[in-house]
Design an enzyme around this catalytic site. Sequence first.
Site, PDB file in Angstrom:
ATOM      1  N   GLU A 322      35.674  48.465  35.190  1.00 25.17           N
ATOM      2  CA  GLU A 322      35.198  48.379  36.587  1.00 25.17           C
ATOM      3  C   GLU A 322      33.825  49.024  36.730  1.00 25.17           C
ATOM      4  O   GLU A 322      32.975  48.543  37.475  1.00 25.17           O
ATOM      5  CB  GLU A 322      36.214  48.990  37.555  1.00 25.17           C
ATOM      6  CG  GLU A 322      37.643  48.453  37.450  1.00 25.17           C
ATOM      7  CD  GLU A 322      37.762  46.938  37.352  1.00 25.17           C
ATOM      8  OE1 GLU A 322      36.862  46.220  37.830  1.00 25.17           O
ATOM      9  OE2 GLU A 322      38.754  46.457  36.758  1.00 25.17           O
ATOM     10  N   TYR A 402      37.005  36.392  30.308  1.00 28.42           N
ATOM     11  CA  TYR A 402      36.857  37.753  29.779  1.00 28.42           C
ATOM     12  C   TYR A 402      36.642  37.734  28.259  1.00 28.42           C
ATOM     13  O   TYR A 402      35.700  38.313  27.746  1.00 28.42           O
ATOM     14  CB  TYR A 402      38.132  38.565  30.032  1.00 28.42           C
ATOM     15  CG  TYR A 402      38.433  38.881  31.475  1.00 28.42           C
ATOM     16  CD1 TYR A 402      38.860  37.876  32.347  1.00 28.42           C
ATOM     17  CD2 TYR A 402      38.330  40.170  31.963  1.00 28.42           C
ATOM     18  CE1 TYR A 402      39.160  38.164  33.669  1.00 28.42           C
ATOM     19  CE2 TYR A 402      38.627  40.471  33.294  1.00 28.42           C
ATOM     20  CZ  TYR A 402      39.044  39.468  34.135  1.00 28.42           C
ATOM     21  OH  TYR A 402      39.342  39.753  35.432  1.00 28.42           O
ATOM     22  N   ARG A 575      51.292  44.516  40.148  1.00 24.99           N
ATOM     23  CA  ARG A 575      50.164  44.090  39.329  1.00 24.99           C
ATOM     24  C   ARG A 575      50.504  42.774  38.634  1.00 24.99           C
ATOM     25  O   ARG A 575      51.345  42.725  37.730  1.00 24.99           O
ATOM     26  CB  ARG A 575      49.832  45.173  38.304  1.00 24.99           C
ATOM     27  CG  ARG A 575      48.630  44.818  37.462  1.00 24.99           C
ATOM     28  CD  ARG A 575      48.268  45.936  36.518  1.00 24.99           C
ATOM     29  NE  ARG A 575      47.193  45.513  35.627  1.00 24.99           N
ATOM     30  CZ  ARG A 575      46.759  46.207  34.601  1.00 24.99           C
ATOM     31  NH1 ARG A 575      47.306  47.399  34.335  1.00 24.99           N
ATOM     32  NH2 ARG A 575      45.794  45.750  33.841  1.00 24.99           N
TER      33      ARG A 575
END
Length: 621
Positions: A322, A402, A575
Site C-alpha cells: 500500500e 499484480y 477479506r
Amino acid sequence: MRRLLLASALIALPVLAAPAIAGPDAPSPILTTPDARDVLTYARPEVARVTHVDLDLTADFATKTMRGTATLDILARPDAREIILDDKGLVISSITDGAGKPLKWSVGADDPYKGAPLTIQIGKARRVVITYSTQPDARALGWLPPELTAGKRKPYLFSQGQAINNRSWIPTQDSPGIRQSWTASITVPDDLVAVMSGERLTPQGEPAGEGLRRYRFRMDRNVPPYLIALAVGDIGFRPVDARTGVFTEPAELDRTAAELSDTGKMVNAAEALYGAYRWGRFDVLVLPPSFPFGGMENPTLTFATPTIITGDKSNIDVIAHELAHSWSGNLVTNATWSDSWLNEGFTTYFENRIDEALYGKERAATLADLSWDDLQRDLKEAKPEQTRLHGDPEGTYGQLDYNKGSTFLRTIEYTVGRERWDAYLRSYFDRHAFQPQTSANFLKDLRANLIKGDKALEEKLQLDAWVYEPGLPANAVHVKSATLARIDEILDQVNAGAPLAAIDTSRWSTQEWLRFLNGLPRQQTPQRLAELDSAFGLSKSTNAYIRSAWLVLAIGNRYQPAVASAEQFLPSVGRNLLITPVYRALKAQGDWGMPIARRIFAQARTGYHPVTASAIARLLE
Ligand code: BES
Ligand code: ZN
C-alpha cells in the site's frame, strides 16, 4: 473547429510538480487519446469537469445513511451547457449554483455496475451544490453493528472507493483520469472518531450540536476520486515515528502497533528507492475483520485488514504494498481500469523492493516466488484472452495485473541492470507525478528514456508481447526462494508418508505454511486430514491465511470435521481473497457443499461489506 480549439485550451493546462509549500494545486491535466477513454464513467471531462469536491456530511448510524451537501468546483469550456457526474443510487433533493439558484438536473437510466449519469444544466455556473443522502445499501459503505467490532460496543462505518464505488456516496466524476482535490466536514456521534485519507484539520473533532462532533479534512493534491476514503468508529492512535502511525480500535492498539513497528523504516526505504514521499503523513488504519481487502492505498491513511496482524510480522508486505502505491497508483495513476496493471503490477514490483531493503534478498525472494506460483495458477485457469496485461476494465483474471505486471518489470530490471532501471523508474515517477497514465504512454516513455533506440535491447525485452499479448513471454524472470525449496523437500517426505510429528513448524512464516498446505496433493484421506489437523491445529488456527488454505484442502475432500471450522471462520472475516476460495471449494462439492455454503452465507452476509457480499452472492447464484 471552434470546439476543438476550446477543448485543447482546456486540457493544455500546465503540468505542475508538487509545490514545496502546502496550498491547493492547479487542476491536473486530463488525457484525451482514445486509449485513455474510461468506459466506466458517464463524465465528459473534455467538456466540463470537477476540479474540487467539498463534502459536508453527517453519518447517521440509525438509518445507515450519509446526508448533507457536496459542493463541486467545475472547469468547463465556455460553451459547455451541462456537466455529467456519476451517480449510483444517490437520493438527491436539490441542486443549486454557488449562489443558491436552483439548477435543472436529471438522472438517466441506471446500469447495475456503472450506475446512472447525473446531468446538471450549469449554464454559466462553475460551482454546484448538491443536497443529497445515500442509500443504506450504498456500495462503497460498510455499516457495521457493534458485534462486528473488536470492542463490541460501538458501531463502525468505512468506505471503499476502488474501483467505481465512490459514486454511491459522493456525486462526482468517478474516473481515475479525472483528478480532484477535496475537503470534507464529517459530523458523527460524539463517542466516535472520524478519519479520512487526507490532512486531519481537527484531530480531536469539534462540537457540532447535541451529541455530535465534527471532523474536518483537506486534500490539497489532485487525486483520482476513488482515493477519497472515510472511517468512523471507536478509533485510537499510536505513533510509530514522526510521520507514521497506527489507527485502530483502542483494545487492538498494542498488538497492531507492535506488528507495524517497521512502517517508518518502510517509508524511508521507499524514498531511497524512488524519490520523496509526497503525501505528508503515512498512517495505517487497521479496520474490523469485515474489511474486504488486504489493504487499500488511501493517501496519507492506508486501510488494512486485521488478518495481517499475525504476531510475527510475516504479512506486513501488505503495508509495503500500500505504501508503494503512494508512487504507483496515487502519483501516477492508471487512466482507466483497463490499465490497472500500471497501478498493481508496478506496486507489486516496488513492494518487493521495499521488502528486500528491510528484510533482505531471501525474504523478498520468498514473496516473489509465491507470486510466481499465483501467476502460474492464474495463467492455467484463465482463458488466453483474459491474460493480457492491458485488458478488461472490470479487471484482469485473478491477480494477473499484480503478478504478470511485476514479473514484467522484474524482467526489465534483470535485463538492463538494477542501477539503470532504478534511475529510470525514479525519473518516471517524477515526470508523470499527479497524472493519469496509459499502457501505450508508459511504453512510449520507456522507449524514449530507457531503450533510446537500442535495437538489441528492444528485441530482448518484448515489450508489446508483455503488455498486449496473452500468456507469458519467454524472457520472464522467475526468482526462486531457498526457504520455499526447503518446504518443497519436506513436502516430498510427507507425501512419501513421513510422520508429521517430526516436522518443526515452530518458526514457519505464513508464506512457508502456504507453500506447505497448497503443495499437499489435493486428494487426501480422512485419516490423513485428521493427522494434519491434530498435528498442526489447522481448524483452530487464528492465522486467517493458514485457516483459509486448510479449509480449501479439507472441504475439497468433504472432510466433515472441518465444516464447523468453516462455519466459525467465514462469518468472522470479510477479506475477499481469504473467504472466496473457501466458498468456491464448498461450491465445487455440489450437493454436499452448496447447502453448507448457502447456510453459512445467509448468516454471514449482513456482516460483509457490500463488495464482498455481492461477490459471494454471485458465486453462489
Ligand atoms: N488497490 C488494491 C485493492 C483493490 C484492488 C481494491 C482492486 C479494489 C479493486 C490494494 O492495493 C491491494 O492490492 N490489496 C491487496 C494486498 C496486496 C498485498 C496484494 C489485497 O487486498 O489483497
Ligand atoms: Zn494494490
